[in-house]
Design a protein around this motif. Structure first.
Motif, PDB file in Angstrom:
ATOM      1  N   ARG A   1       0.816  -1.211   0.000  1.00  0.00           N
ATOM      2  CA  ARG A   1       0.000   0.000   0.000  1.00  0.00           C
ATOM      3  C   ARG A   1       0.857   1.271   0.000  1.00  0.00           C
ATOM      4  NH1 ARG A   1      -5.330  -0.487   0.858  1.00  0.00           N
ATOM      5  NH2 ARG A   1      -6.129  -2.563   1.326  1.00  0.00           N
ATOM      6  N   ASP A   2       2.114   1.113  -0.275  1.00  0.00           N
ATOM      7  CA  ASP A   2       3.026   2.255  -0.296  1.00  0.00           C
ATOM      8  C   ASP A   2       2.841   3.025  -1.594  1.00  0.00           C
ATOM      9  OD1 ASP A   2       5.241   3.999  -0.514  1.00  0.00           O
ATOM     10  OD2 ASP A   2       6.473   2.684   0.732  1.00  0.00           O
ATOM     11  N   ARG A   3       2.349   4.251  -1.489  1.00  0.00           N
ATOM     12  CA  ARG A   3       2.072   5.054  -2.684  1.00  0.00           C
ATOM     13  C   ARG A   3       3.345   5.335  -3.477  1.00  0.00           C
ATOM     14  NH1 ARG A   3       2.294  10.583  -3.143  1.00  0.00           N
ATOM     15  NH2 ARG A   3       1.164  11.530  -4.890  1.00  0.00           N
ATOM     16  N   GLU A   4       4.472   5.501  -2.787  1.00  0.00           N
ATOM     17  CA  GLU A   4       5.719   5.783  -3.489  1.00  0.00           C
ATOM     18  C   GLU A   4       6.152   4.590  -4.326  1.00  0.00           C
ATOM     19  OE1 GLU A   4       8.862   7.557  -5.108  1.00  0.00           O
ATOM     20  OE2 GLU A   4       7.259   8.518  -3.951  1.00  0.00           O
ATOM     21  N   VAL A   5       5.946   3.381  -3.815  1.00  0.00           N
ATOM     22  CA  VAL A   5       6.271   2.185  -4.587  1.00  0.00           C
ATOM     23  C   VAL A   5       5.403   2.133  -5.839  1.00  0.00           C
ATOM     24  CG1 VAL A   5       6.206  -0.340  -4.601  1.00  0.00           C
ATOM     25  CG2 VAL A   5       7.089   0.879  -2.608  1.00  0.00           C
ATOM     26  N   MET A   6       4.127   2.459  -5.685  1.00  0.00           N
ATOM     27  CA  MET A   6       3.229   2.471  -6.830  1.00  0.00           C
ATOM     28  C   MET A   6       3.723   3.459  -7.886  1.00  0.00           C
ATOM     29  SD  MET A   6      -0.898   3.101  -6.951  1.00  0.00           S
ATOM     30  CE  MET A   6      -0.838   4.628  -6.032  1.00  0.00           C
ATOM     31  N   LEU A   7       4.089   4.654  -7.461  1.00  0.00           N
ATOM     32  CA  LEU A   7       4.548   5.663  -8.414  1.00  0.00           C
ATOM     33  C   LEU A   7       5.849   5.234  -9.086  1.00  0.00           C
ATOM     34  CD1 LEU A   7       3.785   8.948  -6.442  1.00  0.00           C
ATOM     35  CD2 LEU A   7       2.614   8.105  -8.487  1.00  0.00           C
ATOM     36  N   ARG A   8       6.741   4.593  -8.330  1.00  0.00           N
ATOM     37  CA  ARG A   8       8.003   4.138  -8.922  1.00  0.00           C
ATOM     38  C   ARG A   8       7.757   3.125 -10.030  1.00  0.00           C
ATOM     39  NH1 ARG A   8      10.919   1.792  -4.005  1.00  0.00           N
ATOM     40  NH2 ARG A   8      12.329   0.930  -5.581  1.00  0.00           N
ATOM     41  N   THR A   9       6.865   2.187  -9.785  1.00  0.00           N
ATOM     42  CA  THR A   9       6.602   1.172 -10.807  1.00  0.00           C
ATOM     43  C   THR A   9       5.922   1.784 -12.029  1.00  0.00           C
ATOM     44  OG1 THR A   9       4.505   0.556  -9.758  1.00  0.00           O
ATOM     45  CG2 THR A   9       6.451  -0.715  -9.145  1.00  0.00           C
ATOM     46  N   VAL A  10       5.016   2.738 -11.795  1.00  0.00           N
ATOM     47  CA  VAL A  10       4.326   3.367 -12.916  1.00  0.00           C
ATOM     48  C   VAL A  10       5.307   4.165 -13.760  1.00  0.00           C
ATOM     49  CG1 VAL A  10       2.595   5.089 -13.525  1.00  0.00           C
ATOM     50  CG2 VAL A  10       2.086   3.390 -11.779  1.00  0.00           C
ATOM     51  N   ARG A  11       6.227   4.855 -13.111  1.00  0.00           N
ATOM     52  CA  ARG A  11       7.224   5.631 -13.866  1.00  0.00           C
ATOM     53  C   ARG A  11       8.143   4.732 -14.680  1.00  0.00           C
ATOM     54  NH1 ARG A  11       8.079   9.027  -8.498  1.00  0.00           N
ATOM     55  NH2 ARG A  11       6.430  10.557  -8.759  1.00  0.00           N
ATOM     56  N   LEU A  12       8.322   3.487 -14.239  1.00  0.00           N
ATOM     57  CA  LEU A  12       9.114   2.546 -15.029  1.00  0.00           C
ATOM     58  C   LEU A  12       8.414   2.174 -16.326  1.00  0.00           C
ATOM     59  CD1 LEU A  12      10.427  -0.016 -12.375  1.00  0.00           C
ATOM     60  CD2 LEU A  12      11.781   1.636 -13.668  1.00  0.00           C
ATOM     61  N   GLY A  13       7.080   2.263 -16.319  1.00  0.00           N
ATOM     62  CA  GLY A  13       6.333   1.932 -17.523  1.00  0.00           C
ATOM     63  C   GLY A  13       5.459   0.697 -17.400  1.00  0.00           C
ATOM     64  N   VAL A  14       5.198   0.219 -16.152  1.00  0.00           N
ATOM     65  CA  VAL A  14       4.281  -0.909 -16.036  1.00  0.00           C
ATOM     66  C   VAL A  14       2.912  -0.484 -16.543  1.00  0.00           C
ATOM     67  CG1 VAL A  14       5.535  -1.818 -14.044  1.00  0.00           C
ATOM     68  CG2 VAL A  14       3.514  -0.399 -13.665  1.00  0.00           C
ATOM     69  N   HIS A  15       2.127  -1.459 -16.968  1.00  0.00           N
ATOM     70  CA  HIS A  15       0.870  -1.159 -17.646  1.00  0.00           C
ATOM     71  C   HIS A  15      -0.354  -1.300 -16.748  1.00  0.00           C
ATOM     72  CE1 HIS A  15       3.923  -2.571 -20.510  1.00  0.00           C
ATOM     73  NE2 HIS A  15       3.471  -1.596 -21.257  1.00  0.00           N
ATOM     74  N   GLY A  16      -0.145  -1.829 -15.549  1.00  0.00           N
ATOM     75  CA  GLY A  16      -1.262  -1.972 -14.631  1.00  0.00           C
ATOM     76  C   GLY A  16      -0.778  -2.132 -13.211  1.00  0.00           C
ATOM     77  N   TYR A  17      -1.608  -1.712 -12.261  1.00  0.00           N
ATOM     78  CA  TYR A  17      -1.265  -1.823 -10.848  1.00  0.00           C
ATOM     79  C   TYR A  17      -2.555  -2.075 -10.083  1.00  0.00           C
ATOM     80  CZ  TYR A  17       1.292  -0.807  -6.509  1.00  0.00           C
ATOM     81  OH  TYR A  17       1.906  -0.888  -5.273  1.00  0.00           O
ATOM     82  N   LEU A  18      -2.688  -3.268  -9.516  1.00  0.00           N
ATOM     83  CA  LEU A  18      -3.857  -3.631  -8.725  1.00  0.00           C
ATOM     84  C   LEU A  18      -3.412  -4.154  -7.370  1.00  0.00           C
ATOM     85  CD1 LEU A  18      -6.087  -5.619 -11.257  1.00  0.00           C
ATOM     86  CD2 LEU A  18      -6.303  -3.225 -10.600  1.00  0.00           C
ATOM     87  N   ARG A  19      -4.228  -3.932  -6.368  1.00  0.00           N
ATOM     88  CA  ARG A  19      -3.962  -4.523  -5.063  1.00  0.00           C
ATOM     89  C   ARG A  19      -4.631  -5.886  -4.979  1.00  0.00           C
ATOM     90  NH1 ARG A  19      -4.580   1.062  -3.483  1.00  0.00           N
ATOM     91  NH2 ARG A  19      -2.514   1.872  -2.972  1.00  0.00           N
ATOM     92  N   LYS A  20      -4.106  -6.733  -4.111  1.00  0.00           N
ATOM     93  CA  LYS A  20      -4.612  -8.102  -4.010  1.00  0.00           C
ATOM     94  C   LYS A  20      -6.009  -8.167  -3.420  1.00  0.00           C
ATOM     95  CE  LYS A  20      -0.218 -10.575  -3.982  1.00  0.00           C
ATOM     96  NZ  LYS A  20       0.740 -11.401  -3.210  1.00  0.00           N
ATOM     97  N   SER A  21      -6.513  -7.052  -2.955  1.00  0.00           N
ATOM     98  CA  SER A  21      -7.901  -7.014  -2.492  1.00  0.00           C
ATOM     99  C   SER A  21      -8.887  -6.911  -3.651  1.00  0.00           C
ATOM    100  CB  SER A  21      -8.100  -5.819  -1.546  1.00  0.00           C
ATOM    101  OG  SER A  21      -7.738  -4.602  -2.193  1.00  0.00           O
ATOM    102  N   ALA A  22      -8.368  -6.767  -4.872  1.00  0.00           N
ATOM    103  CA  ALA A  22      -9.240  -6.671  -6.048  1.00  0.00           C
ATOM    104  C   ALA A  22     -10.031  -7.964  -6.230  1.00  0.00           C
ATOM    105  CB  ALA A  22      -8.418  -6.386  -7.301  1.00  0.00           C
TER     106      ALA A  22
END
Length: 247
Positions: free
Chosen positions: A115-136
């Motif tokens: 749930r770390d927002r900074e980790v999410m932003l880091r992965t998105v800036r790398l160019g990943v195409h999707g980001y979901l939490r396991k609660s989905a």
């Protein structure tokens, strides 16, 4: 090296899906690679994708090293990975970067409990195409994979299972900054919106569609951001804003 990669049986299944009765199917089965340190999660994902004739799990791994071995032996169309692979989030983020660099055209979906927002932003800036939490919901995960295969991006922008398709938005409402001070200049609400979408790699056209404004208007705001951040290039906007703690 002991590897948990599962390859040959799934590759055989994939071959049968591609060649049915000696003739190729109209749509090639998409190859999936599952990367998660928890065996039960990988098992659950295999069970989720198994009934779908358009998807085939061709490999799985519990570590970045094994994931790269599997990907090199049987290049996947989509990688579903958890950034937390037992060695901190940095291992999963680095794996995402290497997969994107080594396998042109691969689509990466981060599926994580982080749930770390900074980790999410880091992965998105790398160019990943999707980001979901396991609660989905499982249906959302399945829908996300098909969205990625259509060339869309999917991000869980509200910290819950809802999906925004196709345009990515990675900041929750409570994360949205108010007007920010930049030296003697102020960022407007619209400039903040454009800046956030630039940070996730969207083009001017995509930003315009997302914000329901013209591409020319987006260019106007981008030019204002360059002026206010005192940078010359579009590519420097997000870098400078990040260093100043704006994004």
């Amino acid at each position: 090296m002991t590897t948990e990669a599962v390859l040959e049986p799934d590759v055989a299944v994939l071959d049968r899906a591609i060649v049915a009765g000696g003739r190729p199917t109209a749509r090639r089965t998409a190859r999936l690679l599952l990367v998660d340190g928890d065996p039960i999660v990988r098992f659950g994902l295999r069970q989720l994708f198994a009934p779908d004739p358009e998807l085939a799990v061709v490999g799985e791994a519990a570590s970045p090293r094994d994931a790269l071995v599997v990907a090199d032996r049987c290049p996947p169309d989509v990688v579903i990975l958890d950034v937390d692979l037992g060695r901190g989030d940095s291992a999963g983020v680095e794996l995402a970067r290497m997969l994107l660099e080594r396998h042109r055209g691969v689509r990466v979906l981060v599926l994580t409990g982080c749930r770390d927002r900074e980790v999410m932003l880091r992965t998105v800036r790398l160019g990943v195409h999707g980001y979901l939490r396991k609660s989905a919901e499982t249906a959302d995960v399945l829908r996300a994979v098909h969205s990625l295969l259509r060339g869309e991006s999917v991000f869980d922008s509200r910290g819950r299972a809802g999906l925004d398709v196709p345009g990515p938005e990675v900041l929750r409402d409570e994360d949205r900054p108010a007007v920010r001070q930049l030296g003697g200049a102020m960022l407007t609400d619209r400039e903040n919106q454009v800046l956030r979408l630039l940070a996730v790699g969207m083009s001017n056209r995509e930003i315009g569609v997302r914000l329901l404004i013209s591409e020319a208007t987006v260019k106007f705001h981008v030019r204002n951001l360059r002026d206010k951040l005192e940078v010359r290039r579009r590519t420097e906007i997000v870098y400078t804003a990040t260093r100043q703690g704006i994004v």
